[in-house]
Write a protein that holds these residues in place. Sequence first.
Motif, PDB file in Angstrom:
ATOM      1  N   GLY A  63       0.812  -1.211   0.000  1.00 47.24           N
ATOM      2  CA  GLY A  63       0.000   0.000   0.000  1.00 47.24           C
ATOM      3  C   GLY A  63       0.841   1.255   0.000  1.00 47.24           C
ATOM      4  N   THR A  64       0.156   2.393   0.015  1.00 46.22           N
ATOM      5  CA  THR A  64       0.854   3.677   0.060  1.00 46.22           C
ATOM      6  C   THR A  64       1.490   3.877   1.435  1.00 46.22           C
ATOM      7  OG1 THR A  64      -1.083   4.887   0.866  1.00 46.22           O
ATOM      8  CG2 THR A  64      -0.873   4.629  -1.528  1.00 46.22           C
ATOM      9  N   LEU A  65       2.353   4.876   1.527  1.00 44.83           N
ATOM     10  CA  LEU A  65       3.026   5.141   2.801  1.00 44.83           C
ATOM     11  C   LEU A  65       2.017   5.450   3.903  1.00 44.83           C
ATOM     12  CD1 LEU A  65       6.031   7.326   1.565  1.00 44.83           C
ATOM     13  CD2 LEU A  65       6.030   4.896   2.146  1.00 44.83           C
ATOM     14  N   ALA A  66       0.978   6.229   3.582  1.00 43.95           N
ATOM     15  CA  ALA A  66      -0.031   6.578   4.585  1.00 43.95           C
ATOM     16  C   ALA A  66      -0.846   5.352   5.000  1.00 43.95           C
ATOM     17  CB  ALA A  66      -0.955   7.665   4.039  1.00 43.95           C
ATOM     18  N   GLU A  67      -1.166   4.486   4.057  1.00 40.80           N
ATOM     19  CA  GLU A  67      -1.915   3.267   4.386  1.00 40.80           C
ATOM     20  C   GLU A  67      -1.100   2.370   5.301  1.00 40.80           C
ATOM     21  OE1 GLU A  67      -4.671   2.699   0.375  1.00 40.80           O
ATOM     22  OE2 GLU A  67      -2.661   1.860   0.435  1.00 40.80           O
ATOM     23  N   ARG A  68       0.180   2.217   5.001  1.00 41.79           N
ATOM     24  CA  ARG A  68       1.023   1.386   5.860  1.00 41.79           C
ATOM     25  C   ARG A  68       1.134   1.984   7.264  1.00 41.79           C
ATOM     26  NH1 ARG A  68       6.568  -0.182   3.057  1.00 41.79           N
ATOM     27  NH2 ARG A  68       6.919   2.037   3.344  1.00 41.79           N
ATOM     28  N   ALA A  69       1.264   3.305   7.348  1.00 44.12           N
ATOM     29  CA  ALA A  69       1.391   3.963   8.655  1.00 44.12           C
ATOM     30  C   ALA A  69       0.119   3.809   9.481  1.00 44.12           C
ATOM     31  CB  ALA A  69       1.723   5.441   8.459  1.00 44.12           C
ATOM     32  N   SER A  70      -1.041   4.004   8.866  1.00 43.88           N
ATOM     33  CA  SER A  70      -2.296   3.903   9.626  1.00 43.88           C
ATOM     34  C   SER A  70      -2.538   2.473  10.089  1.00 43.88           C
ATOM     35  CB  SER A  70      -3.474   4.403   8.778  1.00 43.88           C
ATOM     36  OG  SER A  70      -3.628   3.634   7.599  1.00 43.88           O
ATOM     37  N   ARG A  71      -2.205   1.464   9.247  1.00 42.52           N
ATOM     38  CA  ARG A  71      -2.367   0.072   9.675  1.00 42.52           C
ATOM     39  C   ARG A  71      -1.482  -0.235  10.884  1.00 42.52           C
ATOM     40  NH1 ARG A  71      -2.326  -1.398   4.108  1.00 42.52           N
ATOM     41  NH2 ARG A  71      -0.149  -2.042   4.323  1.00 42.52           N
TER      42      ARG A  71
END
Length: 522
Positions: free
Chosen positions: A278-286
Motif C-alpha cells: 500500500g501507500t506510505l499513509a496506508e502502511r502507517a495507519s495500519r
Amino acid sequence: TPSRLDQENPRLGQYTAARRAARAVFLGSAPLQGTPNRGLDEVRVRLACAYPGDPIEVFSDALRRLSNQSTYLYVDSHRYWYDTQPSISRTAADRARRYLEQQRDELLLEVTARLQKDSTGRQQRGEFGAVHVVPASSGEVPDESESVRLVILGPDVPHAAKGGESQALQEAQQILGQRGNASRIYRNLLVFLAADTARSEELMSAVAEYLAWTSLKKQVKELNLAPFNEAQIETKLESSNRDVQLRLRETYTWLLAPEQPDPQGEVKIDTIRVAGDGTLAERASRKLIDNQLLNRVFSPVLLRLALDRIPLWKGNHLAAGELWELLARYLYLPRLASRDVLYQAVESGPFQLLWDNEGFGLAESYDEQTRRYAGLRGPGPQSAQRLVVTAGTLLVRPPAVKVQMEQDLGPQPPPTLGQGAASGGAGLGPGDTEPVPEGPLRPRAPRRFHATAKLNPLRISSDAAQIAMEIVQRLAGVVDTDVEVTVEIQAHTPEGFPSDVVRIVSENGQTLHLDSFGFEER
C-alpha cells in the motif's frame, strides 16, 4: 570498472558477479557486432554467469550497475553488448553525480512531488484525514481538530534506529510543540513518518540517476544520438523510475507516534518500524491501529474508562464536543481517527449490558434552574429511539440518570383491593388481601428465567444492545428481581494467536477486570 564494482559491493564481490557478468557479455556480444540483434538477453547472461547454488538476482544487480557506470557497455530492451564507442551511460552517470554534489535541492523537489502523488487521493490516505508532505516549517502544518493527520518529513531529516536524538525526532518535537510562533493546541492528532538514515542516501542516488536520464531524454535531438541510444534512454528511464519508487518504500520506514503515558509525565515519541503493501499513509495507519495508537472504532466501555480515570466529567455530565476537544488536545488520552469515531461510541453509551459500570446516559440539554435533562436517554424503553449525537449532546453519569428517571416515574399507586361485594363475598378490610385461587383456575407464576445466545463477533455491539433492551431491561424492571448476566468468550485458531494479539488481549482483559481469562496451547 567490473573489478571496482566487486570491490565496492561485498555482495557482488562474494560471487565476483560484476566481472563474471562483464566477461559473459563481452564474449557473447563480440561475435554479434554489426548484426541487427546485437548483444545478449539478460536471461542468457545470467545463465552464462551462475554456478549451481548461486543467487541469480546478484547478477541482475551487477548488470544494472555495470550499465550505469561502464563507458562502453550498452543496453537496449534487456539486451547487453559492448561497443567501441562510448555509451550514453557515462554521460548519465556524470549528470547524476552533478545532481548529488551541486543540485540536491532538485532531488528534494522530486522526492516531495512523488510523496505528494503517493498520498493525494482519499483512498491513498488510509485512516488519516490529511497528509502533509515535507513541510518547510511547523507553520505549514495546520492546527485543526477534525481528524488525525500524518506529517511526512523530508529525506534530509532522517531517523536512525540507534542514533539517539535523530534529526527526525527533533523536527517532530518542534512541529508537535509549535505552529509557527504559537503553541500547538491539538497535539494528539499528529503522527509523523520519517526516512531511515541508512537508506536516505540510496534514495537520493536513485533520484539523481532518474533526473539524469530525464534530462538526456529532453536533449535527444540536441545531442544527435543514434536510434539505439534513444532506445537505451527509454529503457534506463523506465528502470530508474521503478527504482525510485522501490527506494521510497524502503526508505520511509519509521513511524513517530507522540504519547504521554502519565498525565503528569513528559511527552515521548514512540518510534515504530513500518513495512507492508500500500501507500506510505496506508502502511502507517495500519501499523498505528495494530499497536493501539490509533482507533478507527471505539468502544463505549473504553470511553467510560477514560471518563472516570482522569476524570473528565464536569459535574454530572460532559458535552460530546468538549470531550472531543480534550481527546484532540491531550496525549495521555486515546487517539481517535476522527470526531465521527467518538460520536459513534457516544451513541451506543445507553445500550451497554453492564450499564452502571460501563455505560452512560445521553441528553439533549441541561436546565440549570430546574436541574433537569431534556431528551434524557438511559437504560430503559426510552432508549429504544437512538439520539443523533452532535457537539452539544451531553454524556450523563449513571447516578444522575437514575435520579431523574425515578423522579419521572413518581410515587407508585398502592395495589388495587378486591371488591368482595361485587363478587358476592364479604368485603375486604384495609389489611386484607384477595385470596389467590390455585389449581387449574390459576397456575403458579414462573419464578426463574434463563437463556443463552450466540452473538456474531462482527456485530456484537448491536446484537448485545438488542438483547439488553428487549430481554435484560424488561426482567430487571420487575420488582425484587435479581438479574445476572455472564459473558463467555471462546476463540480457537489452528495456527495459534500472534504474540501481539496475545499481549493486547491480555492487557485489555486486565483493564476491563474480567473474572477469568487466558490463552492455552491446546
